[in-house]
Design an enzyme around this catalytic site. Structure first.
Site, mmCIF file in Angstrom:
data_model
loop_
_atom_site.group_PDB
_atom_site.id
_atom_site.type_symbol
_atom_site.label_atom_id
_atom_site.label_comp_id
_atom_site.label_asym_id
_atom_site.label_seq_id
_atom_site.Cartn_x
_atom_site.Cartn_y
_atom_site.Cartn_z
ATOM 1 N N TYR A 52 -84.726 -10.658 -7.473
ATOM 2 C CA TYR A 52 -85.861 -10.264 -8.317
ATOM 3 C C TYR A 52 -86.285 -8.857 -7.939
ATOM 4 C CZ TYR A 52 -87.744 -13.547 -11.639
ATOM 5 O OH TYR A 52 -87.952 -14.281 -12.767
ATOM 6 N N GLU A 54 -88.912 -6.815 -9.961
ATOM 7 C CA GLU A 54 -89.861 -6.274 -10.954
ATOM 8 C C GLU A 54 -90.390 -4.923 -10.492
ATOM 9 O OE1 GLU A 54 -91.876 -9.939 -10.907
ATOM 10 O OE2 GLU A 54 -91.694 -10.237 -13.070
ATOM 11 N N THR A 223 -77.121 -0.098 -27.006
ATOM 12 C CA THR A 223 -76.582 -1.193 -26.205
ATOM 13 C C THR A 223 -75.517 -0.585 -25.312
ATOM 14 O OG1 THR A 223 -74.966 -1.675 -27.941
ATOM 15 C CG2 THR A 223 -76.955 -3.022 -27.912
ATOM 16 N N LYS A 226 -70.838 -2.086 -26.702
ATOM 17 C CA LYS A 226 -70.016 -1.905 -27.908
ATOM 18 C C LYS A 226 -68.944 -0.846 -27.601
ATOM 19 C CE LYS A 226 -73.567 -3.591 -31.052
ATOM 20 N NZ LYS A 226 -74.925 -3.533 -30.469
HETATM 21 N N1 DSN Z 1 -74.982 -7.751 -33.772
HETATM 22 C C1 DSN Z 1 -74.616 -6.390 -33.570
HETATM 23 C C2 DSN Z 1 -73.541 -5.975 -34.500
HETATM 24 O O1 DSN Z 1 -72.644 -6.770 -34.721
HETATM 25 O O2 DSN Z 1 -73.545 -4.867 -35.011
HETATM 26 C C3 DSN Z 1 -75.755 -5.477 -33.631
HETATM 27 O O3 DSN Z 1 -76.736 -5.922 -32.765
#
Ligand code: DSN
Length: 410
Positions: A52, A54, A223, A226
């Site tokens: 933890y 925080e 994010t 990706k």
């Molecule tokens: N769910 C994602 C996508 O497939 O583009 C975006 O958050």
């Protein structure tokens, strides 16, 4: 203590093994998915999970944080270096959380947002009614031209009328380069703040294959899983000056989140280091080359594409005039071990459960090692499955052969 998952929990071990088998025997064309490196996975499955912490490095609410501090400081430094900015927060558990944190820092309930609509390729968290963002704020959407390009004049026109507090640029299904400079000009003209959600293109931005939003936006969210090819998670990037002004740190913790996921932060640090390598730059280049090769080959087969092609990692097949829906084509391809997702497109007359678009992306298959010749083959398979469902078993057999010839990296 039993350390072997298979022995301790055979049911979950089996589910994981099945998922591994699925991933190795299917071609992954979902534009938002990828295959992380073993080093990224190792950090993610590490003892950092147990801590933890925080607060922020040097200012925690728990003892024993010296090594998680070390990991978080490294992650923040690498994020700043990679994206050439002076502020990074690596604590958001996801892109959605990163967006919510930014809204909490910049907006009051009822403030106006102008963003790309969900049906046009925008994201759920950019003001969809189904999401908290669509309920807490007054949301206006900008559209696309009929062939799928952002209509910047239309953005300006709506912005002048609505006078939003925040303009959001960024999308989940947009195959072309986004002109962040133009968005900045529009924001300045109406006195709005500009947030860019670069989740889909973060890897391309990191390597110079897409214009960076950092010089133009007040704040950038992303994010990490990706095109950036890291663990599932989010980040917020800006200038230290803006953090002083808007206090993104406080909006993240204690505003929206509690304890940060230190295993995910350590893993983000690993992916950010990888993203600085020449190998990663080559990888991003190949993602774009593959997407363009796939787009060209699909067009040769007669498919219509939104914007007639792509500048980035994704392609949107345009089925607006077609008897087949996005859902049906996704389903047929699933049966042939090719994984894609249906997607609404601008002017879509089908409901969101059917859609008139199919989204394809090349990040995961490029990690797997597929190149331009395989993109031609992929287009051929997609065409054969589309034209006649009786072709599915034979296409599946060929997909399995390719998966054997080009296996997953581990
Ligand atoms: N769910 C994602 C996508 O497939 O583009 C975006 O958050």
């Amino acid at each position: 203590m039993e350390r072997n998952l298979k022995h301790q929990d055979p049911e979950i071990a089996e589910a994981i093994q099945n998922e591994y088998e699925r991933q190795s025997t299917h071609l992954e064309l979902i534009a938002s998915e990828n295959w992380v490196t073993p080093a990224v996975l190792e950090a993610l499955g590490s003892v950092m999970n147990n801590k933890y912490a925080e607060g922020y490095p040097g200012h925690r609410y728990y003892g024993g944080c010296e090594f998680v501090d070390q990991a978080e400081e490294i992650a923040r430094d690498r994020a700043k270096k990679l994206f050439n900015c002076t502020y990074a927060n690596v604590q958001p558990h996801s892109g959605s959380q990163a967006n919510q944190i930014v809204y909490y820092a910049l907006l009051k309930p009822g403030d106006k947002i102008l963003s790309m609509g969900l049906n046009e390729g925008g994201h759920l968290t950019h003001g969809s009614k189904a999401n908290i963002s669509g309920n807490h704020y007054e949301v206006y959407s900008y559209g696309l031209t009929e062939d799928g390009y952002i209509d910047y004049d239309n953005v300006l026109e709506i912005a002048k009328k609505v006078k939003p507090k925040l303009i959001i640029a960024g999308a989940s299904a947009y195959p072309r380069e986004i002109d962040f400079k133009r968005f900045r000009e529009i924001a300045d003209e109406v006195g709005a703040l500009l947030m860019v959600d670069m989740a889909h293109i973060a890897g391309l931005v990191a390597t110079g294959y897409h214009q960076s939003p950092l010089p133009y936006a007040d704040v950038v969210t992303t994010t990490t899983h990706k095109t950036l090819r890291g663990p599932r998670g989010g980040m917020i990037l800006s200038s230290e000056e803006n953090n002083q002004k808007y206090n993104f740190n406080k909006a993240a913790f204690p505003g929206i989140q509690g304890g940060p996921f230190m295993h995910a932060i350590a893993s983000k640090a690993v992916c950010l280091k990888e993203a600085m390598s020449n190998e990663f730059k080559e990888y991003q280049k190949q993602i774009v080359l593959n997407a363009q090769a796939l787009a060209d080959a699909l067009k040769e087969k007669g498919f219509k594409l939104m914007t007639d092609g792509t500048d980035n990692h994704l392609i949107l097949i345009d089925l607006r005039e077609d008897e087949m829906s996005g859902k049906e084509l996704e389903h047929r391809l699933d049966l042939a071990n090719i994984t894609t997702n249906k997607n609404s497109v601008t002017g879509d007359k089908r409901p969101i459960s059917q859609t008139s678009g199919l989204r394809l992306g090349t990040p995961a298959v490029t990690t797997r090692g597929l190149k331009e010749p395989e993109m031609k083959t992929l287009a051929d398979w997609i065409y054969r499955v589309y034209i006649d469902e009786n072709n599915i078993p034979k296409v599946k057999e060929e997909v399995l052969e390719l998966c054997k010839r080009i296996p997953l990296p581990y």
